[in-house]
Design a protein around this motif. Sequence first.
Motif, PDB file in Angstrom:
ATOM      1  N   SER A  27       0.834  -1.206   0.000  1.00  0.00           N
ATOM      2  CA  SER A  27       0.000   0.000   0.000  1.00  0.00           C
ATOM      3  C   SER A  27       0.871   1.258   0.000  1.00  0.00           C
ATOM      4  O   SER A  27       0.589   2.232  -0.696  1.00  0.00           O
ATOM      5  CB  SER A  27      -0.923   0.024   1.224  1.00  0.00           C
ATOM      6  N   ILE A  30       2.651   1.365  -3.594  1.00  0.00           N
ATOM      7  CA  ILE A  30       1.761   1.645  -4.720  1.00  0.00           C
ATOM      8  C   ILE A  30       0.940   2.907  -4.477  1.00  0.00           C
ATOM      9  O   ILE A  30       0.554   3.602  -5.401  1.00  0.00           O
ATOM     10  CB  ILE A  30       0.855   0.418  -5.002  1.00  0.00           C
ATOM     11  N   GLY A  32      -2.115   4.209  -1.617  1.00  0.00           N
ATOM     12  CA  GLY A  32      -3.546   3.963  -1.472  1.00  0.00           C
ATOM     13  C   GLY A  32      -3.836   2.540  -1.050  1.00  0.00           C
ATOM     14  O   GLY A  32      -2.954   1.671  -1.106  1.00  0.00           O
ATOM     15  N   PRO A  33      -5.070   2.310  -0.593  1.00  0.00           N
ATOM     16  CA  PRO A  33      -5.428   0.986  -0.082  1.00  0.00           C
ATOM     17  C   PRO A  33      -5.444  -0.086  -1.167  1.00  0.00           C
ATOM     18  O   PRO A  33      -5.741   0.179  -2.323  1.00  0.00           O
ATOM     19  CB  PRO A  33      -6.840   1.200   0.486  1.00  0.00           C
ATOM     20  N   ILE A  34      -5.097  -1.298  -0.751  1.00  0.00           N
ATOM     21  CA  ILE A  34      -5.100  -2.452  -1.649  1.00  0.00           C
ATOM     22  C   ILE A  34      -5.965  -3.535  -1.027  1.00  0.00           C
ATOM     23  O   ILE A  34      -5.900  -3.772   0.180  1.00  0.00           O
ATOM     24  CB  ILE A  34      -3.673  -2.993  -1.854  1.00  0.00           C
ATOM     25  N   GLU A  35      -6.780  -4.149  -1.840  1.00  0.00           N
ATOM     26  CA  GLU A  35      -7.580  -5.277  -1.361  1.00  0.00           C
ATOM     27  C   GLU A  35      -6.958  -6.573  -1.862  1.00  0.00           C
ATOM     28  O   GLU A  35      -6.375  -6.611  -2.941  1.00  0.00           O
ATOM     29  CB  GLU A  35      -9.015  -5.168  -1.888  1.00  0.00           C
ATOM     30  N   VAL A  91       1.334   1.725 -12.586  1.00  0.00           N
ATOM     31  CA  VAL A  91       1.030   2.319 -11.282  1.00  0.00           C
ATOM     32  C   VAL A  91       2.296   2.817 -10.595  1.00  0.00           C
ATOM     33  O   VAL A  91       2.355   3.937 -10.079  1.00  0.00           O
ATOM     34  CB  VAL A  91       0.297   1.284 -10.382  1.00  0.00           C
ATOM     35  N   HIS A 171      -6.091  -5.907  -5.669  1.00  0.00           N
ATOM     36  CA  HIS A 171      -6.866  -4.892  -6.387  1.00  0.00           C
ATOM     37  C   HIS A 171      -6.564  -3.528  -5.792  1.00  0.00           C
ATOM     38  O   HIS A 171      -6.542  -3.357  -4.578  1.00  0.00           O
ATOM     39  CB  HIS A 171      -8.380  -5.146  -6.255  1.00  0.00           C
ATOM     40  N   LYS A 172      -6.303  -2.578  -6.658  1.00  0.00           N
ATOM     41  CA  LYS A 172      -6.210  -1.163  -6.248  1.00  0.00           C
ATOM     42  C   LYS A 172      -7.253  -0.431  -7.069  1.00  0.00           C
ATOM     43  O   LYS A 172      -7.081  -0.272  -8.273  1.00  0.00           O
ATOM     44  CB  LYS A 172      -4.812  -0.613  -6.512  1.00  0.00           C
ATOM     45  N   GLN A 173      -8.326  -0.044  -6.387  1.00  0.00           N
ATOM     46  CA  GLN A 173      -9.491   0.501  -7.079  1.00  0.00           C
ATOM     47  C   GLN A 173      -9.929  -0.497  -8.154  1.00  0.00           C
ATOM     48  O   GLN A 173     -10.267  -1.616  -7.853  1.00  0.00           O
ATOM     49  CB  GLN A 173      -9.160   1.894  -7.634  1.00  0.00           C
TER      50      GLN A 173
END
Length: 208
Positions: A27, A30, A32-35, A91, A171-173
């Motif tokens: 995170s 890259i 931002g949040p990552i799922e 990214v 996944h990022k967004q």
Amino acid sequence: MKKSEWYKDIFREASNIAISHALTALSQMIGGPIEMEPPEVEIVSRVEFLKRLAERGVSNGFTVMFDITEGLSGLTILQFPKQSALNISAVLLGMEPGSVTELDDMGKSAIMEVGNILISVYTDILSNLMGEPVSLSPPKPAESLYDIEKELGRPDLRDVESIIIFKSRFHKQDIGIESYFYIVPTPESFTKLVKKLESQVIEEVEKQ
């Protein structure tokens, strides 16, 4: 429950712990949040392993190999299929997803940064499963399927019949990133790993 399902559950449990630690680092890298989806684990034959590698494209994606130097013996391979490799590259280089169509040296270097985090995750998983440290060599590039087949022709890997595959999705967004980590243990190391897994299966059964 079948023993093979127990193995998968134990691998998944070890994977979740290790990958959750890596998400923070990813995170930050890259931005931002990552799922993360729960990792999938399979044990496949040598023939099926080579088929999967070919289908996912070795030469047009990003694939690196590592020797296992401690804890077990054999080979590990980290593979990002082409689209995932391009997505990560875009990214990390601050470009729009879809704007990168080929991997250059800068893109490969950026992907290796992510690869290093994932490799530390997978060595942690193996260490947790084995109950002892597991170490890998520096990466060796795999430019084609032939490079991997050449490694499999080594005396220690010639008789390998069982390969372990970890599949991870991030996944990022709306950007999807998929990676595969293959463990190609020598027959002796596979037996050692299976014995460790069987002892953990017995412990799980006794708890119930």
